[in-house]
Scaffold this active site. Structure first.
Site, mmCIF file in Angstrom:
data_model
loop_
_atom_site.group_PDB
_atom_site.id
_atom_site.type_symbol
_atom_site.label_atom_id
_atom_site.label_comp_id
_atom_site.label_asym_id
_atom_site.label_seq_id
_atom_site.Cartn_x
_atom_site.Cartn_y
_atom_site.Cartn_z
ATOM 1 N N HIS A 82 7.606 6.647 10.590
ATOM 2 C CA HIS A 82 6.857 6.548 9.339
ATOM 3 C C HIS A 82 6.250 7.928 9.081
ATOM 4 C CE1 HIS A 82 4.881 4.907 5.983
ATOM 5 N NE2 HIS A 82 4.307 3.848 6.511
ATOM 6 N N LYS A 110 27.056 -9.162 -4.505
ATOM 7 C CA LYS A 110 28.480 -9.228 -4.886
ATOM 8 C C LYS A 110 29.363 -8.589 -3.829
ATOM 9 C CE LYS A 110 27.547 -8.707 -9.851
ATOM 10 N NZ LYS A 110 27.776 -7.766 -10.952
ATOM 11 N N ARG A 127 11.951 2.723 1.907
ATOM 12 C CA ARG A 127 11.499 1.952 3.072
ATOM 13 C C ARG A 127 12.608 0.979 3.425
ATOM 14 N NH1 ARG A 127 5.833 -0.871 4.524
ATOM 15 N NH2 ARG A 127 5.399 1.318 4.890
ATOM 16 N N ARG A 170 0.821 -1.220 0.000
ATOM 17 C CA ARG A 170 0.000 0.000 0.000
ATOM 18 C C ARG A 170 0.852 1.266 0.000
ATOM 19 N NH1 ARG A 170 -3.230 -2.526 2.604
ATOM 20 N NH2 ARG A 170 -1.737 -4.211 2.690
ATOM 21 N N THR A 171 1.877 1.302 0.818
ATOM 22 C CA THR A 171 2.700 2.519 0.841
ATOM 23 C C THR A 171 3.441 2.658 -0.485
ATOM 24 O OG1 THR A 171 2.932 2.291 3.211
ATOM 25 C CG2 THR A 171 4.477 3.765 2.130
HETATM 26 C C1 NCD Z 1 2.240 0.424 8.406
HETATM 27 C C2 NCD Z 1 3.742 0.238 8.435
HETATM 28 O O1 NCD Z 1 4.317 -0.249 7.468
HETATM 29 O O2 NCD Z 1 4.314 0.626 9.431
HETATM 30 N N1 NCD Z 1 1.692 0.201 7.147
HETATM 31 C C3 NCD Z 1 1.612 1.252 6.279
HETATM 32 O O3 NCD Z 1 2.595 1.802 5.873
HETATM 33 N N2 NCD Z 1 0.380 1.677 5.968
HETATM 34 C C4 NCD Z 1 1.506 -0.281 9.460
HETATM 35 C C5 NCD Z 1 1.666 -1.762 9.578
HETATM 36 O O4 NCD Z 1 2.399 -2.394 8.842
HETATM 37 O O5 NCD Z 1 0.999 -2.292 10.462
#
Ligand code: NCD
Length: 361
Positions: free
Chosen positions: A172, A118, A139, A89-90
């Site tokens: 986040h 490598k 991420r 989703r992100t």
């Molecule tokens: C969250 C995360 O990755 O921290 N998800 C997201 O980015 N919407 C929450 C989760 O994973 O529970």
């Protein structure tokens, strides 16, 4: 836009020793975010600006002419989505945000297919990849890795802005921006976020979205925060200390039924068992922390239910059709808030203001 680069003026060892609030200014340039790495770097005016631009984008994007205008804004830019931790989703939210503002996007999702096998260091990999792009969206499972890369690139002759799309258990920030935007919209005709009561429920020990949002909420007046979780999954002492320092009223408890009727927003989260070392969260009974349909009558008429998603059992599917369930709206808000952030970083938000003014005059 590359006026001044504070991150190039501090040694990594000194930077690491700074408190979060002290790090913030290093990610800003000319009063606007250049990198977006930690929630603590934002002030209230910036949150309001992001919300304002997001709303304008949302409204402009309702016509084909408006969509074409938006897609031209960053059409000369390219972004790399470097996601070395599971995400759909992100990832898609950022991807869609890039499309809204016309930025081309490429992805690195599986570092096992890159030269890291490598023996290349992750730092070298990201530096190499960044050479092809104008922005990095990252991420990463290791807290602080995004900061390290931002520092590293700032000390090369080709720094690019970096947006943190989730790092370790700690931060986040863009999720917190979209959560704030959702709260702003939901309470627009109720005096805004000031004076509201907001409860966080679930795995607060390891939920990075909660940590980032709790921190941003300190920027609003008279907001009471509740942390409702089993003992072993309660919010970290560092966040409690930060809130206390900001003189925020807070309540740490494990009584969901008592809290639901008191609050204006309830922010549900899942158990983050990917961080378990010995399946320890399996031993915890989390059912008292579920929002079941039976609990809906307890909630105020204008209160909202939020969730960063993905959801497991902490919100019953029957709750989805209640008008107070705001988590699907939150998802859409994320796309606009991220698109707004990209425009602000690249200083193209003024064009949105002008187009919007013409549209509404
Ligand atoms: C969250 C995360 O990755 O921290 N998800 C997201 O980015 N919407 C929450 C989760 O994973 O529970």
């Amino acid at each position: 836009m590359y006026r001044d680069n504070p991150l190039s003026k501090i040694a990594w060892e000194d930077f690491q020793k700074l408190e979060l609030a002290e790090k913030g200014p290093y990610f800003m340039r000319g009063g606007r975010p250049y990198h977006a790495l930690i929630a603590q770097q934002f002030d209230r005016a910036q949150l309001e600006r992001i919300g304002d631009v997001a709303t304008k984008i949302r409204k402009i994007g309702k016509t084909k002419g408006g969509i074409n205008f938006l897609q031209d804004l960053l059409s000369e830019k390219r972004a790399m989505l470097y996601f070395s931790q599971p995400s759909s989703r992100t990832f898609l939210s950022f991807y869609a945000a890039c499309q809204i503002v016309g930025m081309k996007a490429a992805e690195v999702r599986d570092t096992s297919t890159s030269s890291e096998v490598k023996g290349e260091s992750p730092e070298d990999s990201v530096r190499t990849f960044s050479s092809y792009f104008d922005m990095i969206i990252m991420r990463h499972p290791v807290g602080g890795f995004a900061e390290r890369i931002a520092w590293l690139l700032s000390n090369t002759d080709r720094p690019v802005p970096l947006l943190n799309a989730g790092s370790g258990k700690d931060q986040h920030p863009t999720q917190a921006l979209l959560d704030i935007y959702t709260l702003q919209r939901s309470f627009e005709d109720l005096g805004g976020i000031d004076g509201k009561k907001i409860a966080f429920v679930g795995d607060l020990a390891r939920g990075r979205t909660v940590r980032s949002l709790a921190s941003l909420l300190t920027l609003y007046k008279d907001v009471k925060q509740y942390f409702v979780a089993p003992d072993s999954l309660q919010i970290g002492e560092d966040i409690v200390a930060q809130l206390q320092e900001s003189k925020v009223e807070l309540e740490v408890c494990d009584d969901c039924e008592k809290v639901i009727p008191e609050v204006d927003a309830i922010y549900m989260t899942r158990i983050q068992d990917e961080w378990d070392t010995a399946q320890e969260s399996r031993a915890v009974d989390t059912t008292p922390f579920h929002f079941t349909a039976e609990r809906l009558p307890l909630l105020k008429e204008r209160a909202i239910i939020m969730h960063p998603l993905p959801r497991r059992k902490e919100i019953a599917v029957e709750v989805d059709s209640d008008p107070r369930a705001m988590y699907w709206r939150q998802v859409r808000n994320g796309m606009w808030a991220r698109a707004a952030l990209m425009l602000i970083v690249f200083e193209r938000d003024g064009e949105v203001d002008r187009y919007y003014a013409d549209l509404t005059s």
